[in-house]
Design a protein around this motif. Structure first.
Motif, PDB file in Angstrom:
ATOM      1  N   PRO A 138      55.981  -8.043  -9.843  1.00 26.17           N
ATOM      2  CA  PRO A 138      56.702  -9.054  -9.060  1.00 26.17           C
ATOM      3  C   PRO A 138      55.806  -9.865  -8.119  1.00 26.17           C
ATOM      4  O   PRO A 138      56.211 -10.936  -7.662  1.00 26.17           O
ATOM      5  CB  PRO A 138      57.718  -8.228  -8.256  1.00 26.17           C
ATOM      6  N   THR A 139      54.590  -9.384  -7.840  1.00 25.60           N
ATOM      7  CA  THR A 139      53.731 -10.096  -6.899  1.00 25.60           C
ATOM      8  C   THR A 139      53.305 -11.458  -7.417  1.00 25.60           C
ATOM      9  O   THR A 139      52.794 -12.281  -6.662  1.00 25.60           O
ATOM     10  CB  THR A 139      52.469  -9.268  -6.587  1.00 25.60           C
ATOM     11  N   ALA A 140      53.508 -11.722  -8.708  1.00 21.62           N
ATOM     12  CA  ALA A 140      53.114 -13.010  -9.285  1.00 21.62           C
ATOM     13  C   ALA A 140      54.252 -14.018  -9.302  1.00 21.62           C
ATOM     14  O   ALA A 140      54.078 -15.133  -9.806  1.00 21.62           O
ATOM     15  CB  ALA A 140      52.601 -12.794 -10.706  1.00 21.62           C
ATOM     16  N   PRO A 159      55.222 -11.983  -3.032  1.00 19.42           N
ATOM     17  CA  PRO A 159      55.016 -11.029  -1.930  1.00 19.42           C
ATOM     18  C   PRO A 159      53.996  -9.950  -2.270  1.00 19.42           C
ATOM     19  O   PRO A 159      53.888  -9.518  -3.419  1.00 19.42           O
ATOM     20  CB  PRO A 159      56.407 -10.412  -1.745  1.00 19.42           C
ATOM     21  N   GLU A 160      53.244  -9.510  -1.256  1.00 24.19           N
ATOM     22  CA  GLU A 160      52.303  -8.413  -1.458  1.00 24.19           C
ATOM     23  C   GLU A 160      53.033  -7.092  -1.664  1.00 24.19           C
ATOM     24  O   GLU A 160      52.583  -6.240  -2.430  1.00 24.19           O
ATOM     25  CB  GLU A 160      51.354  -8.313  -0.256  1.00 24.19           C
ATOM     26  N   ARG A 161      54.168  -6.926  -0.974  1.00 24.09           N
ATOM     27  CA  ARG A 161      54.979  -5.710  -1.108  1.00 24.09           C
ATOM     28  C   ARG A 161      56.402  -6.132  -1.485  1.00 24.09           C
ATOM     29  O   ARG A 161      57.264  -6.258  -0.622  1.00 24.09           O
ATOM     30  CB  ARG A 161      54.977  -4.903   0.186  1.00 24.09           C
ATOM     31  N   PRO A 162      56.659  -6.328  -2.765  1.00 23.72           N
ATOM     32  CA  PRO A 162      57.971  -6.827  -3.194  1.00 23.72           C
ATOM     33  C   PRO A 162      59.098  -5.855  -2.834  1.00 23.72           C
ATOM     34  O   PRO A 162      58.949  -4.633  -2.934  1.00 23.72           O
ATOM     35  CB  PRO A 162      57.823  -6.951  -4.712  1.00 23.72           C
TER      36      PRO A 162
END
Length: 355
Positions: A138-140, A159-162
């Motif tokens: 999800p970070t992409a 996000p870095e921490r989805p």
């Protein structure tokens, strides 16, 4: 409901192809990617589509015309620079008026279309509706946090921490309330008006933003690998048809489509394969999962799992796989040079040469 189809991006991940043409015109099964978006819009019952164009506007106009070939009426909207999805909504304000609309990224391929999504959006009465899909990284992507009732609580861009694995896939339904949201936001750190910021503004104002999830095949055709995968999905659903000429020395296995004006001689074709008009395939092995555009030439070669654009030529290639070959490109066997050794040998050296 109207549609807003975005076809103005630069396609940096698909260079060098996008130096000379819009990424939305690159073909999947010999049809431009944006053509699938417009067909999905028409199949959903939407008759008017605004197409946002940029630096390759003339090419897109020539390819799409007035939209009648896809069952829609097209209005072209020029975006001087790719300044974000919300910016595209802003420049389309006059075209959209006070109608609900579907926002569709023109380089996306969605196998199931958007008919059901559009019907549910029209019946739901929400300020916005988002189409999501679970992704392994999800970070992409833009990521949505959704509660148990399907309401979107938060959006984050890469996000870095989805907070979830649910990614935005470039299909949105909006009420006219989005225009106030677009006016309220400011450019992001990369200088763009982000549609995720506009949607988050709507959520923060207490407006209803709902999501639905699909697990059907979807591709953002922004890379060669994604183009080839989308091509595979489309060819998997294709029916075979022979309108061109196939000589008795050729063997066709499975679903093969040979367009009128194409010629196959002394070749082995393993479907699913699509061969465009004016193309000549001779003494070659082609397929599976290969789409060859118009006016190509394949001779004494083997090629599979690939896409060839108009006018490409492949000669004497022992095996080509998972490739995207551009317009008028030539791939040929290198000439064989006579065997020789060139040496610069220092004092007291000993060299052994194999024959």
């Amino acid at each position: 409901m109207k549609a807003l189809v975005l076809a103005g991006g630069t396609g940096s991940r698909l260079r060098p192809f996008t130096h000379t043409r819009a990424k939305q015109l690159l073909p999947i099964a010999n049809k431009p990617v944006v053509g699938y978006a417009l067909q999905a819009v028409a199949d959903a019952g939407i008759e008017e589509a605004g197409v946002v164009v940029g630096g390759h506007a003339d090419d897109i106009r020539r390819a799409l015309g007035d939209g009648s070939a896809f069952g829609v009426r097209i209005t072209y909207l020029h975006q001087s620079r790719p300044l974000g999805l919300a910016h595209a909504v802003a420049i389309a304000r006059d075209f959209l008026g006070d109608d609900d609309f579907l926002l569709y990224l023109g380089d996306n391929y969605l196998e199931e279309g958007v008919g059901g999504f559009v019907r549910r959006a029209a019946a739901g009465g929400d300020a916005a509706r988002l189409l999501l899909t679970p992704v392994p990284d999800p970070t992409a992507f833009g990521v949505a946090e959704v509660d148990d009732t399907g309401l979107v609580r938060r959006l984050e861009e890469k996000p870095e921490r989805p907070r979830s694995d649910l990614a935005l896939i470039g299909v949105y339904a909006f009420s006219p309330a989005v225009h106030e949201a677009v006016r309220a936001i400011r450019p992001s750190g990369r200088g763009e008006l982000e549609i995720t910021h506009a949607v988050q503004w709507m959520i923060d104002q207490g407006l209803s933003v709902r999501a639905e999830t699909t697990t059907r095949p979807w591709r953002d055709t922004g890379s060669v690998d994604d183009m080839l995968e989308a091509n595979r999905h489309v060819l998997d659903r294709m029916e075979g048809r022979i309108d061109g000429k196939v000589d008795p020395h050729s063997v066709l296995v499975g679903r093969v489509r040979v367009a009128e004006g194409a010629v196959v001689r002394g070749s082995h074709i393993v479907g699913p394969v699509m061969i465009g008009a004016g193309t000549v395939v001779s003494n070659s092995v082609v397929g599976p999962y290969t789409a060859i555009a118009e006016d190509c030439r394949i001779e004494d070669s083997t090629i599979g799992y690939s896409v060839l654009l108009q006018g490409a030529c492949v000669e004497g290639a022992p095996r080509i796989e998972q490739s995207l070959i551009g317009r008028e490109a030539v791939v040929a066997a290198a000439p064989r040079l006579p065997s020789a050794h060139r040496l610069v040998i220092g004092d007291h050296s000993k060299v052994q040469l194999t024959s």
